[in-house]
Write a protein that holds these residues in place. Structure first.
Motif, PDB file in Angstrom:
ATOM      1  N   PRO A 132       0.787  -1.237   0.000  1.00 41.81           N
ATOM      2  CA  PRO A 132       0.000   0.000   0.000  1.00 41.81           C
ATOM      3  C   PRO A 132       0.821   1.289   0.000  1.00 41.81           C
ATOM      4  CG  PRO A 132       0.043  -0.949   2.195  1.00 41.81           C
ATOM      5  CD  PRO A 132       0.772  -1.918   1.309  1.00 41.81           C
ATOM      6  N   ALA A 133       2.137   1.249   0.214  1.00 41.76           N
ATOM      7  CA  ALA A 133       2.921   2.499   0.215  1.00 41.76           C
ATOM      8  C   ALA A 133       2.826   3.139  -1.165  1.00 41.76           C
ATOM      9  CB  ALA A 133       4.365   2.209   0.585  1.00 41.76           C
ATOM     10  N   LYS A 134       2.804   4.482  -1.182  1.00 38.98           N
ATOM     11  CA  LYS A 134       2.553   5.181  -2.443  1.00 38.98           C
ATOM     12  C   LYS A 134       3.787   5.877  -3.018  1.00 38.98           C
ATOM     13  CE  LYS A 134      -1.840   4.507  -3.273  1.00 38.98           C
ATOM     14  NZ  LYS A 134      -1.796   3.130  -2.781  1.00 38.98           N
ATOM     15  N   ARG A 135       4.877   5.930  -2.271  1.00 42.21           N
ATOM     16  CA  ARG A 135       6.062   6.599  -2.825  1.00 42.21           C
ATOM     17  C   ARG A 135       7.314   5.922  -2.284  1.00 42.21           C
ATOM     18  NH1 ARG A 135       8.331  10.940   0.622  1.00 42.21           N
ATOM     19  NH2 ARG A 135       7.286  10.704   2.618  1.00 42.21           N
ATOM     20  N   PRO A 136       8.442   6.099  -2.981  1.00 41.49           N
ATOM     21  CA  PRO A 136       9.685   5.444  -2.549  1.00 41.49           C
ATOM     22  C   PRO A 136      10.134   5.942  -1.184  1.00 41.49           C
ATOM     23  CG  PRO A 136       9.922   6.410  -4.745  1.00 41.49           C
ATOM     24  CD  PRO A 136       8.628   6.915  -4.186  1.00 41.49           C
ATOM     25  N   LEU A 137      11.004   5.179  -0.535  1.00 47.96           N
ATOM     26  CA  LEU A 137      11.619   5.662   0.704  1.00 47.96           C
ATOM     27  C   LEU A 137      12.564   6.803   0.352  1.00 47.96           C
ATOM     28  CD1 LEU A 137      12.574   2.219   2.310  1.00 47.96           C
ATOM     29  CD2 LEU A 137      10.699   3.727   2.996  1.00 47.96           C
ATOM     30  N   PRO A 138      12.528   7.919   1.108  1.00 46.29           N
ATOM     31  CA  PRO A 138      13.449   9.029   0.818  1.00 46.29           C
ATOM     32  C   PRO A 138      14.909   8.597   1.000  1.00 46.29           C
ATOM     33  CG  PRO A 138      11.657   9.743   2.250  1.00 46.29           C
ATOM     34  CD  PRO A 138      11.571   8.256   2.179  1.00 46.29           C
ATOM     35  N   GLN A 139      15.752   9.067   0.083  1.00 44.01           N
ATOM     36  CA  GLN A 139      17.169   8.708   0.156  1.00 44.01           C
ATOM     37  C   GLN A 139      17.961   9.804   0.841  1.00 44.01           C
ATOM     38  OE1 GLN A 139      19.065   7.835  -3.603  1.00 44.01           O
ATOM     39  NE2 GLN A 139      20.902   7.017  -2.623  1.00 44.01           N
ATOM     40  N   LEU A 140      18.955   9.396   1.621  1.00 45.30           N
ATOM     41  CA  LEU A 140      19.874  10.345   2.260  1.00 45.30           C
ATOM     42  C   LEU A 140      21.176  10.324   1.471  1.00 45.30           C
ATOM     43  CD1 LEU A 140      20.290  12.181   4.814  1.00 45.30           C
ATOM     44  CD2 LEU A 140      21.442  10.217   5.846  1.00 45.30           C
ATOM     45  N   LYS A 141      21.582  11.485   1.004  1.00 40.66           N
ATOM     46  CA  LYS A 141      22.824  11.561   0.229  1.00 40.66           C
ATOM     47  C   LYS A 141      24.016  11.341   1.160  1.00 40.66           C
ATOM     48  CE  LYS A 141      25.002  14.510  -3.204  1.00 40.66           C
ATOM     49  NZ  LYS A 141      24.919  15.787  -3.913  1.00 40.66           N
ATOM     50  N   ILE A 142      24.962  10.511   0.749  1.00 40.79           N
ATOM     51  CA  ILE A 142      26.129  10.253   1.604  1.00 40.79           C
ATOM     52  C   ILE A 142      27.430  10.334   0.793  1.00 40.79           C
ATOM     53  CG2 ILE A 142      24.987   8.813   3.330  1.00 40.79           C
ATOM     54  CD1 ILE A 142      26.026   6.353   1.810  1.00 40.79           C
ATOM     55  N   THR A 143      28.508  10.529   1.522  1.00 44.65           N
ATOM     56  CA  THR A 143      29.844  10.473   0.926  1.00 44.65           C
ATOM     57  C   THR A 143      30.808  10.102   2.069  1.00 44.65           C
ATOM     58  OG1 THR A 143      31.496  11.725  -0.306  1.00 44.65           O
ATOM     59  CG2 THR A 143      30.178  12.976   1.270  1.00 44.65           C
ATOM     60  N   VAL A 144      32.096  10.303   1.911  1.00 52.60           N
ATOM     61  CA  VAL A 144      33.031  10.011   3.013  1.00 52.60           C
ATOM     62  C   VAL A 144      33.846  11.252   3.333  1.00 52.60           C
ATOM     63  CG1 VAL A 144      33.285   7.533   2.614  1.00 52.60           C
ATOM     64  CG2 VAL A 144      34.742   9.131   1.377  1.00 52.60           C
ATOM     65  N   ALA A 164      26.835  12.576   5.848  1.00 57.21           N
ATOM     66  CA  ALA A 164      25.753  13.128   5.021  1.00 57.21           C
ATOM     67  C   ALA A 164      26.024  14.605   4.828  1.00 57.21           C
ATOM     68  CB  ALA A 164      24.413  12.922   5.714  1.00 57.21           C
ATOM     69  N   PRO A 165      26.078  15.101   3.576  1.00 60.85           N
ATOM     70  CA  PRO A 165      26.335  16.529   3.344  1.00 60.85           C
ATOM     71  C   PRO A 165      25.064  17.374   3.362  1.00 60.85           C
ATOM     72  CG  PRO A 165      26.358  15.336   1.276  1.00 60.85           C
ATOM     73  CD  PRO A 165      26.056  14.322   2.336  1.00 60.85           C
ATOM     74  N   GLN A 166      23.905  16.741   3.519  1.00 54.25           N
ATOM     75  CA  GLN A 166      22.629  17.473   3.562  1.00 54.25           C
ATOM     76  C   GLN A 166      21.575  16.562   4.190  1.00 54.25           C
ATOM     77  OE1 GLN A 166      22.064  18.019  -0.708  1.00 54.25           O
ATOM     78  NE2 GLN A 166      20.769  16.197  -0.814  1.00 54.25           N
ATOM     79  N   GLY A 167      20.454  17.157   4.552  1.00 59.19           N
ATOM     80  CA  GLY A 167      19.369  16.361   5.112  1.00 59.19           C
ATOM     81  C   GLY A 167      18.554  15.703   4.011  1.00 59.19           C
ATOM     82  N   PHE A 168      17.463  15.060   4.404  1.00 53.80           N
ATOM     83  CA  PHE A 168      16.543  14.506   3.409  1.00 53.80           C
ATOM     84  C   PHE A 168      15.968  15.646   2.578  1.00 53.80           C
ATOM     85  CE2 PHE A 168      16.301  11.103   6.649  1.00 53.80           C
ATOM     86  CZ  PHE A 168      16.573  10.018   5.832  1.00 53.80           C
ATOM     87  N   GLN A 169      15.752  15.413   1.322  1.00 49.77           N
ATOM     88  CA  GLN A 169      15.213  16.456   0.449  1.00 49.77           C
ATOM     89  C   GLN A 169      13.706  16.348   0.270  1.00 49.77           C
ATOM     90  OE1 GLN A 169      17.437  19.035  -0.878  1.00 49.77           O
ATOM     91  NE2 GLN A 169      18.344  18.059   0.937  1.00 49.77           N
ATOM     92  N   GLU A 170      13.087  15.443   1.000  1.00 52.15           N
ATOM     93  CA  GLU A 170      11.628  15.291   0.961  1.00 52.15           C
ATOM     94  C   GLU A 170      11.191  14.794   2.338  1.00 52.15           C
ATOM     95  OE1 GLU A 170      10.526  11.934  -1.610  1.00 52.15           O
ATOM     96  OE2 GLU A 170      12.686  11.532  -1.702  1.00 52.15           O
ATOM     97  N   PRO A 171       9.905  14.941   2.663  1.00 58.08           N
ATOM     98  CA  PRO A 171       9.447  14.498   3.983  1.00 58.08           C
ATOM     99  C   PRO A 171       9.614  12.997   4.144  1.00 58.08           C
ATOM    100  CG  PRO A 171       7.787  15.844   2.883  1.00 58.08           C
ATOM    101  CD  PRO A 171       8.826  15.530   1.867  1.00 58.08           C
ATOM    102  N   VAL A 172       9.978  12.593   5.362  1.00 56.75           N
ATOM    103  CA  VAL A 172      10.061  11.161   5.643  1.00 56.75           C
ATOM    104  C   VAL A 172       8.696  10.689   6.150  1.00 56.75           C
ATOM    105  CG1 VAL A 172      12.508  11.280   6.215  1.00 56.75           C
ATOM    106  CG2 VAL A 172      10.795  11.537   8.028  1.00 56.75           C
TER     107      VAL A 172
END
Ligand code: FES
Length: 362
Positions: free
Chosen positions: A327-339, A347-355
């Motif tokens: 029943p979920a209607k949208r993908p899980l929000p991704q968190l951008k990562i690097t090292v 993580a260089p930024q927060g989520f870009q969409e509501p969780v």
């Protein structure tokens, strides 16, 4: 059970040992009807003064319930949502939640206590036995039943006790207000609800000051080399240790970290974001299901599917965590990562969409 019960020796005898019954025709014989306990007169039955006192007690409880309901509304608007208080034996708790819980609990309790006290002191307490017959009674019986109900209302003294009638109506009527206030104040306002889902502790991360990913619950940072193909880590932002509302912040910021072989991502457009926001096949996604917010914690290593245990929504890690079932209607929000310079995942930024839940999209 190994119990014997006997009544009059010449009539009923019931044995309850090992389900064996003795009696005529192999059927169990009935227990003797113990009858009803004798009726005990109450103070309010015989004294108008006693009845008046009981009436005032009931009205006081309903009145206090009204007061508790009003305090609920005052607390809802007056108490800072971030304020916390210390509760002995529990620890730090959100002051608003505690206040709302206590006032609503009191309000409900006092309505219940008032109703019970009313029933025990003023309502008729004589027992009535009615034999069960066919479901539909004849008209005369039905008329009689209506008469009994009306008589019951009369005996409950609703008409003669206007103080109780008015105070109970007030208590019950006011009790609906907290729900109206809450719905109007927050739940019914998608903007307010959405702003809560939009912000997580990851928002403190910037390209200049990236935030380390730490293991839940150890709090230790994770190096990219620790994340082997097929492994899964439960992750929180490193600033969770400074949070005043750990449970709430954890509930929104929880992340699942996993590593796929880069060749396993779906080719073409799909899967591109996964890779570009990941690091050498390591990807991080919100752990909060976009259906109604359960933690998505079941990772199928062979298929690279993430499964939500609540209603079986299934997300495809090779294809930008799109929903492939449920029943979920949208993908899980991704968190951008690097090292960072030391090889730790950041993580260089927060989520870009509501969780979390997507009800606000409807
Ligand atoms: S909460 Fe995940 S499928 Fe319903």
């Amino acid at each position: 059970m190994n119990e014997h019960s006997t009544s009059d020796a010449s009539t009923d005898v019931v044995r309850l040992d090992e389900g064996h019954h003795e009696g005529t025709g192999g059927l169990p014989e009935r227990f003797e009807n113990p009858g009803l306990p004798p009726h005990v007169h109450r103070l309010s039955d015989d004294s108008e003064g006693g009845a008046k006192r009981a009436e005032r007690q009931v009205a006081t409880m309903f009145g206090l319930s009204m007061l508790a309901t009003l305090l609920f509304i005052v607390a809802y608007f007056a108490i800072d949502r971030t304020a916390s208080i210390y509760l002995p034996g529990i620890g730090k708790a959100n002051a608003l939640n505690v206040s709302l819980g206590v006032t609503m609990g009191l309000s409900l309790f006092l309505i219940g206590a008032g109703a019970v006290h009313w029933a025990k002191t003023l309502m008729p307490d004589t027992e009535i036995v009615e034999e069960r017959h066919v479901q539909r009674s004849d008209d005369a019986t039905r008329d009689k039943a209506v008469g009994i109900v009306l008589e019951g209302g009369e005996k409950a003294q609703l008409g003669r006790r206007p103080l109780i009638k008015a105070s109970m109506s007030g208590a019950l009527g006011l009790f609906a207000l907290p729900f109206v206030v809450q719905v109007a104040g927050s739940l019914g306002n998608p903007t307010t609800a959405l702003s809560g889902l939009r912000s997580t502790l990851w928002d403190a991360a910037t390209a200049q000051k990236p935030m380390r990913l730490v293991r839940d619950p150890e709090g230790t940072p994770v190096k990219a080399e620790d994340v082997t193909i097929g492994s899964v880590f439960h992750i929180l932002p490193e600033n969770i240790k400074d949070s005043e509302h750990v449970l709430e912040d954890k509930g929104k910021a929880a992340v699942l970290l996993m590593r796929l072989d880069p060749s396993q991502f779906m080719p073409g457009h799909a899967g591109d974001k996964s890779q570009s926001w990941g690091y050498q096949g390591i990807i991080a996604y919100s752990k909060i299901c976009t259906h109604v917010g359960c933690p998505v914690g079941l990772y199928e290593q062979q298929t690279h599917h993430l499964l939500c245990p609540c209603h079986q929504s299934t997300f495809d890690a090779t294809n930008d965590m799109n929903v492939i079932f449920g029943p979920a209607k949208r993908p899980l929000p991704q968190l951008k990562i690097t090292v960072d310079d030391e090889g730790y995942l950041v993580a260089p930024q927060g989520f870009q969409e509501p969780v979390g839940p997507s009800f606000w999209e409807r």
